[in-house]
Design an enzyme around this catalytic site. Structure first.
Site, mmCIF file in Angstrom:
data_model
loop_
_atom_site.group_PDB
_atom_site.id
_atom_site.type_symbol
_atom_site.label_atom_id
_atom_site.label_comp_id
_atom_site.label_asym_id
_atom_site.label_seq_id
_atom_site.Cartn_x
_atom_site.Cartn_y
_atom_site.Cartn_z
ATOM 1 C CD GLN A 60 -2.782 -0.785 2.584
ATOM 2 O OE1 GLN A 60 -3.818 -0.142 2.414
ATOM 3 N NE2 GLN A 60 -2.445 -1.255 3.772
ATOM 4 C CB THR A 63 1.546 -5.932 7.054
ATOM 5 O OG1 THR A 63 1.250 -6.549 5.802
ATOM 6 C CG2 THR A 63 2.580 -4.844 6.874
ATOM 7 C CE1 TYR A 116 7.115 5.830 5.944
ATOM 8 C CE2 TYR A 116 8.424 4.152 4.819
ATOM 9 C CZ TYR A 116 7.940 5.436 4.899
ATOM 10 O OH TYR A 116 8.291 6.351 3.948
ATOM 11 C CE1 TYR A 133 3.279 -5.623 11.454
ATOM 12 C CE2 TYR A 133 2.090 -4.420 13.159
ATOM 13 C CZ TYR A 133 2.706 -4.454 11.925
ATOM 14 O OH TYR A 133 2.750 -3.308 11.159
#
Ligand SMILES: NC(=O)c1ccc[n+]([C@@H]2O[C@H](COP(=O)([O-])OP(=O)(O)OC[C@H]3O[C@@H](n4cnc5c(N)ncnc54)[C@H](OP(=O)(O)O)[C@@H]3O)[C@@H](O)[C@H]2O)c1
Length: 282
Positions: free
Chosen positions: A11, A61, A98, A124
Site C-alpha cells: 500500500q 504485516t 515505518y 507483530y
C-alpha cells in the site's frame, strides 16, 4: 541520486513510487528480483545498487499470521531493518523506515508520545519494536515514521473490506472499543517526501491524520460517504477473538512531527473522503 525503495507492491510502497520520483532514480525491486527474507541476497543487492538513500516500506504485516510464523515476521520486521541500518551507518546514507502503533500497550485513553513506554501485545508489535530499536542503536541517519491503521485505494485494508462486505450484507458487527487514526498510505508518502526534502532531523516521529475514531465509527463514516445504507452494530474486542491481541488505545500524539515540519496534519475524515473518492473513481 539512487533511491532504494523496498516494498513497492505494498500500500505504502505504491504511493512512495510517485512521491519520491522527483528526488532521483528509484530502484524498486519486487519480491521476484529480491527476496527480503534472504539476508545474503539483500547485502549483495545493496553492494550492487549502492543507494544514496533507502526507503523501507516492506514489512510482514499479517498480524495474526505473525503469531505462528514468528521467524518470518522477525526477519522482515526486525532483522531486515537492522541490516539496512547497519549498511546506512557504514555508508553514511539516510534510512527511512515505518513503524506501528502496535508497539504500545493500548492501555488508557491518552495519546502515546514518541518517548512513551513500549509494551507490544503481539508478535507483530514485538518484531516492529525490535526493528525500531535496532535502527535507533545503529548510529545511522534515520527517520522512523510510526503510523496506524494504514489503508489506501489499493491493497487489502479495512476501507475496501467494508465496501466489499456492503455488496452482500445488510448488517455488520464492528468493534467500537479500539481507537486510533486511520491513515492513508498516500498521506504517509507525501509526508515522507516533505521530510526528505526538508532534511527532517534524524529521529522517530508519529505520523497519522489528526483526530481519533473507533473501527465502528470509521465503518459508519465509510458507508455514509459511499452512500451505503447498511446497519452497523457496535461490538467489543472481547466479542471478536483473534489470534493476536489488538491494542485498544492506538491514539498517537502528532506534536513532534507537526512542529518539526511546521505543518498541521489533516483530519482523518478529510483523508477518508479523498481516499474513498480515489477508490470509487478507479
Ligand atoms: N497496514 C497497516 O495497517 C499498518 C499499520 C501501522 C504500520 N504499518 C507499517 O507501515 C508500513 C507499510 O505497510 P503496508 O500496509 O504498506 O504493507 P503491505 O501493503 O502489507 O506491503 C508490504 C510490502 O512488503 C513486501 N514484502 C514482504 N515480504 C517480502 C519479502 N520476503 N521479499 C520482498 N518483499 C516483501 C510486500 O511484497 P509482496 O507484495 O510481494 O508481498 C509488500 O510490497 C510497514 O512498515 C507496516 O509495518 C502498517
Amino acid at each position: 541520486m539512487n533511491i532504494l525503495l523496498l516494498g513497492k507492491t505494498g500500500q505504502l510502497g505504491f504511493e512512495l513510487q510517485r512521491t519520491l520520483s522527483p528526488f532521483g532514480r528509484i530502484v524498486a525491486p519486487a519480491r521476484a528480483e529480491l527476496d527480503l527474507a534472504n539476508a545474503q541476497e539483500v547485502s549483495d543487492y545493496l553492494a550492487q545498487v549502492r543507494p544514496n538513500i533507502i526507503v523501507n516500506a516492506a514489512a510482514w504485516t499479517a498480524v495474526d499470521a505473525a503469531e505462528t510464523q514468528q521467524a518470518e515476521a522477525k526477519r522482515l520486521n526486525a532483522d531486515l531493518p537492522e541490516q539496512l541500518a547497519k549498511y546506512a551507518a557504514v555508508n553514511n546514507i539516510r534510512l527511512v523506515h515505518y513503524s506501528s502503533d502496535y508497539v504500545y500497550s493500548g492501555a488508557g485513553i491518552i495519546p502515546w508520545q514518541e518517548n512513551s513506554p513500549t509494551a507490544p501485545l503481539n508478535v507483530y508489535g514485538e518484531t516492529k519494536l525490535q526493528g525500531d530499536e535496532a535502527i535507533q542503536y545503529s548510529g545511522s541517519d534515520y527517520l522512523i515514521f510510526r503510523t496506524s491503521w494504514v489503508y489506501s485505494a489499493r491493497g487489502k485494508n479495512f476501507m475496501k473490506t467494508m465496501l466489499h462486505l456492503a455488496e452482500s450484507k445488510s448488517e455488520l458487527n464492528i468493534i467500537s472499543d479500539q481507537f486510533g487514526a486511520p491513515t492513508p498510505a498516500r498521506l504517509i508518502a507525501q509526508i515522507t517526501a516533505l521530510a526528505i526534502h526538508s532534511k527532517l532531523k534524524t529521529g522517530l516521529y508519529h505520523l497519522a491524520p489528526a483526530g481519533q475514531i473507533s473501527w465502528y465509527g470509521f465503518a459508519k463514516e465509510i458507508f455514509r460517504l459511499a452512500g451505503k445504507s447498511i446497519k452497523v452494530n457496535s461490538i467489543q474486542t472481547s466479542d471478536y477473538p483473534t489470534l493476536a491481541i489488538r491494542p485498544l488505545n492506538s491514539r498517537m500524539d502528532l506534536t513532534k512531527l507537526q512542529q518539526a515540519l511546521n505543518i498541521q496534519l489533516p483530519n482523518w475524515q478529510n483523508q477518508l473522503e479523498l481516499t474513498l473518492n480515489e477508490y470509487l473513481e478507479q
